[in-house]
Design an enzyme around this catalytic site. Structure first.
Site, mmCIF file in Angstrom:
data_model
loop_
_atom_site.group_PDB
_atom_site.id
_atom_site.type_symbol
_atom_site.label_atom_id
_atom_site.label_comp_id
_atom_site.label_asym_id
_atom_site.label_seq_id
_atom_site.Cartn_x
_atom_site.Cartn_y
_atom_site.Cartn_z
ATOM 1 N N HIS A 13 0.820 -1.197 0.000
ATOM 2 C CA HIS A 13 0.000 0.000 0.000
ATOM 3 C C HIS A 13 0.865 1.263 0.000
ATOM 4 C CE1 HIS A 13 -3.591 2.314 0.784
ATOM 5 N NE2 HIS A 13 -2.935 2.960 1.726
ATOM 6 N N GLU B 254 -1.515 -5.760 -4.253
ATOM 7 C CA GLU B 254 -2.380 -5.438 -3.130
ATOM 8 C C GLU B 254 -3.710 -6.177 -3.269
ATOM 9 O OE1 GLU B 254 -2.405 -1.175 -2.771
ATOM 10 O OE2 GLU B 254 -3.818 -1.336 -1.123
ATOM 11 N N ASN C 287 27.956 -22.667 -1.035
ATOM 12 C CA ASN C 287 28.793 -23.848 -0.841
ATOM 13 C C ASN C 287 28.168 -24.800 0.162
ATOM 14 O OD1 ASN C 287 30.936 -24.022 -2.480
ATOM 15 N ND2 ASN C 287 32.383 -22.995 -1.113
#
Lengths: 646, 161
Positions: free
Chosen positions: A46, A68, A383
């Site tokens: 918003h 929204e 990793n």
């Protein structure tokens, strides 16, 4: 403030909202029943929408509006959260971020908007549902007020109260701890100037206990009454009229409209980073000047002046500390990206599942250092995902919990910040690493035989070492562990590994709190003063106290059963040095896993120095990490210990 | 910057300086200031033509000796020697020159591309050639002169044959 500055601010804030959305979405994925998270997402979307349309970025506003809408449907239960929807959201956020970067390029934004709208449409179609986007956007006012989010708190002060603005301020302070203060009626300024009678109102957002709020507010002295009721746009007219009346003639027509009401100022301000850098540089200059002044004044002034000087010295030190703090930011700013990486990893394959735990996200670190740390950390995390942790089936076989865990932790330790990446995976086998290093010719057998397990583990930092059996898109992007180590050492930090087979691996990154000002030992060699960072120095010695031996590679000395090579600083820097010195001072330095005794002509004092970088591409000097300016205006190059030992 | 770009960027004022009897020019917009010779901190491992670094009001700036850059011996008489501080790729660099002669107000037509058929001339390092009264000067492409490690001989920059 001109437009350009507004835009910068807008972009920074918009990025923050996207980050909030990203994080909230990750949380929501975990717990789809959390109304609180949904409300947070809604609020962020918003605000972003409102900001975008204020700035005239209609496309951005339109797209956020779509988001929204989805959030709204989730909230009223007409839509259920599932993985396809969260994928859609994440994709949307990525596209929005891209859009932000290209916000000034109409063609690009057009293309991106179209792409995203298409993506939304495709999803809608797949779901067989028609989103009534056209109808909703016709009534934007419906979305401009957060239906269950905004409240109006009306406060009446006691008759004849003194210092009304102070009372009001106290109320706002308290209220802000409980709810989000959106606006005040009359305006903040009018309240500060006491341009109100006995009543004022606060517009609040968020979810909070009304009872608690009223109790807290009424607990403040001189408050007669506090009432709370929902705040709607439709009601704003009424409120407006009412409050204008209450405020009396003096403030008529002034600052009472919500739109005009000033937003409650948070206790932080946004400052451009270049300004901060300038400030740090100026402080640096001041420190240099102070050193110079102290040098000039030493013993020449009377007690009184000495005292003033000393006091100024203390102030400057305090100022310097404060300013250095300004440069720091919480590590959260880089940690924030990892939940998303882990989520995408979990979604991308079936065999593994990983849970990420983050600790100490509030730990503060120099902005520049943090920026440099991002890449090594991403590498370590990837990793751990790819190589460190086993597949679910393998983990079950080993009697481990099927879901692997990675713990990312930051904490402060003296003048360092330690960031560790710990997994509970298969661990590193020092013998296997040693064998690989041997096969790849990174090390010779006799050398290897002398190594302990820690030293063997550290072989993974050698250039050209990689135990990757397969390359996935998560890791294997060409950055090896050597790059991680190099990066950290460039920051004057170090890396440690601790690993137990089948229990996991921990990588610890030690980095200094700040880069700009360090303590250094000044030395003289070849009639030039050089600065050696104190972190790299083990101790200072005199050669005559030690037994120096000539070996094939050069001279060595024995220091507590350890053989340390002697290195003439002048020669190491490229000067032709005449005689080989048998006496005189030397500095034992350590960096990049090597030690040496740097033989210098003279040991000078230790002092704080301001690091100034210089154009290294032109100068190609790896033995210097920069230079500093001394009290007398002369330059002292700063020795890069790692560079000089290589 | 190539010739076409240079034309767009409006050649206005140039600073003319000399190195070993040859005149060179640099766009005044690239010049921050001109200072007299000052104490230079030597960096032994830096490229040969880098004289060292200087402290310019708290900023550390590398200094390049153009004589050394063109493989010439240093000047004995240093009375007129100046350091021209230029900004290249957002970095400041000092250029040591034999002397700074004048500020020259040129217009585009006075700067010509170097004659392409001159043998032995490093055309890639030259933006253009101009005439100041009776003397020719060479407008140098400083970015290229400073970014390459190759040896450059002064002879290669002479366009007057």
């Amino acid at each position: 403030m001109d437009n350009e500055q507004y835009k910068k601010q807008f972009l920074a804030e918009a990025r923050e909202y996207l980050q909030v959305l990203n994080n909230a979405l990750l949380d929501f994925e975990q717990d789809t029943s959390s109304e609180e998270t949904l409300a947070e997402m809604f609020r962020a979307a918003h605000s972003l929408k409102g900001m975008s349309s204020t700035m005239g970025y209609e496309q951005l506003s339109k797209l956020t509006h779509r988001l929204e809408n989805y959030f709204d449907q989730l909230r009223n239960g007409s839509l259920k959260m599932d993985s396809s929807l969260s994928d859609l959201f994440f994709e949307a956020l990525d596209l929005l971020e891209e859009l932000l970067m290209k916000v000034d390029n109409p063609q690009e934004t057009e293309a991106l908007t179209a792409k995203l709208l298409q993506r939304f449409a495709a999803w809608d179609q797949a779901q067989g549902q028609e989103i009534k986007s056209s109808s909703t956007s016709e009534h934007p006012s419906e979305y401009l007020s957060v239906p269950d989010g905004e409240w109006i708190l009306e406060i009446k002060l006691r008759q004849g109260v003194q210092m009304k603005s102070v009372r009001a301020f106290m109320v706002m302070q308290k209220v802000n701890q409980i709810a989000e203060l959106v606006a005040t009626i009359p305006s903040r300024k009018a309240i500060d100037d006491e341009r109100f009678d006995r009543e004022f109102s606060l517009i609040l957002a968020g979810e909070f206990s009304h009872e608690e709020l009223i109790k807290t507010v009424e607990g403040i002295s001189e408050i007669e009454k506090a009432t709370i009721r929902p705040y709607h746009d439709s009601a704003s007219e009424e409120t407006e009229g009412a409050s204008a009346q209450k405020n009396g003639a003096g403030s008529k027509g002034e600052g009472t409209r919500l739109a005009a009401a000033e937003r409650y100022q948070e206790s932080t301000v946004r400052v451009e980073t270049t300004k901060l850098d300038n400030l740090v540089n100026l402080i640096g200059e001041l420190v240099i000047n102070r050193n110079r002044l102290l040098e000039l004044a030493r013993g020449k002034l009377g007690d009184e002046l000495d005292e003033v000087l000393e006091q100024q010295d203390r102030y400057i030190s305090a100022l310097q500390e404060e300013v250095m703090e300004l440069r720091t930011v919480p590590v959260k700013e880089i940690f924030n990206r990892f939940p998303r990486i882990i989520r995408d990893f979990n979604r991308s394959q079936e065999e593994k599942e990983i849970r990420l735990k983050m600790v100490g996200e509030e730990t503060e670190l120099d902005r520049e250092i943090m920026y440099e740390l991002a890449e090594p950390l991403v590498h370590l995390i990837r990793n751990a995902c790819d190589h460190g942790l086993e597949s679910k089936s393998r983990r079950t076989e080993l009697g481990k919990e099927p879901v692997g865990s990675i713990k990312l932790e930051a904490r402060r330790e003296g003048s360092n910040v330690v960031i560790s990446v710990a997994d509970d995976g298969r661990g590193l086998d020092p013998e296997q690493i040693a064998q690989t290093a041997l096969q790849k010719g990174l090390i010779e057998l006799p050398e290897l035989e002398k190594m302990n397990d820690t030293e063997k583990l550290n072989l993974i930092f050698c250039r050209g070492f990689s135990t990757a059996e397969k390359i996935t898109d998560i890791s294997g992007r060409g950055v090896g562990m050597d790059v991680v180590k190099q990066k950290i050492e460039q920051l004057r930090g170090k890396v440690e590994i601790e690993s137990k087979i089948n229990q996991g691996t921990v990588f610890r990154l030690y980095v200094p709190l700040t880069l700009a000002i360090i303590k250094a030992q000044l030395v003289k060699a070849h009639s030039q003063v050089y600065a050696i960072p104190l972190e790299s120095i083990k101790e200072n010695i005199y050669l005559e106290d030690y037994n120096i031996k000539e070996i094939r590679q050069g001279r060595v000395l024995t220091l507590r059963y350890e053989l340390i090579p002697l290195l003439d600083l002048g020669r190491a820097l490229g000067y032709q040095s005449s005689a080989t010195k048998k006496s005189g001072p030397a500095v034992i330095v350590e960096g990049g896993g090597r030690k040496a005794a740097l033989v210098v002509d003279q040991l000078l004092e230790q002092q704080e120095i301001v690091i100034k970088s210089f154009n290294s591409t032109l100068l190609k000097c790896r033995e210097f990490s920069g230079a500093t300016i001394m009290g007398d205006g002369r330059i002292s190059p700063i020795i890069d210990v790692i560079g000089i030992l290589q | 910057m190539n010739v076409a770009e240079q034309e767009n960027a409006s050649i206005g004022k140039l600073i003319i300086f000399s190195v070993s009897g040859e005149d060179f020019a640099v766009d005044i917009f690239k010049v921050c200031e001109v200072i007299t010779l000052q104490e230079i901190t030597h960096l032994p491992r830096a490229p040969e033509f880098v004289e060292g670094i200087i402290n310019l009001r708290g900023e550390i700036i590398p200094v390049i000796c153009l004589r050394k850059r063109f493989g010439l011996p240093p000047l004995e008489e240093k009375k007129d020697v100046r350091i021209i501080i230029v900004e290249i790729n957002k970095h400041k660099v000092g250029l040591i020159v034999d002397a700074v002669k004048e500020v020259f107000d040129s217009n585009k037509s006075q700067i010509q591309p170097p004659p392409p058929k001159l043998a032995g001339v490093r055309l890639d390092l030259i933006i253009g050639v101009g005439r100041n009264k009776e003397r020719l000067f060479v407008l140098l492409d400083l970015e290229k002169v400073l970014s390459t490690d190759e040896k450059i001989a002064l002879e290669e920059l002479k366009v007057e044959r």
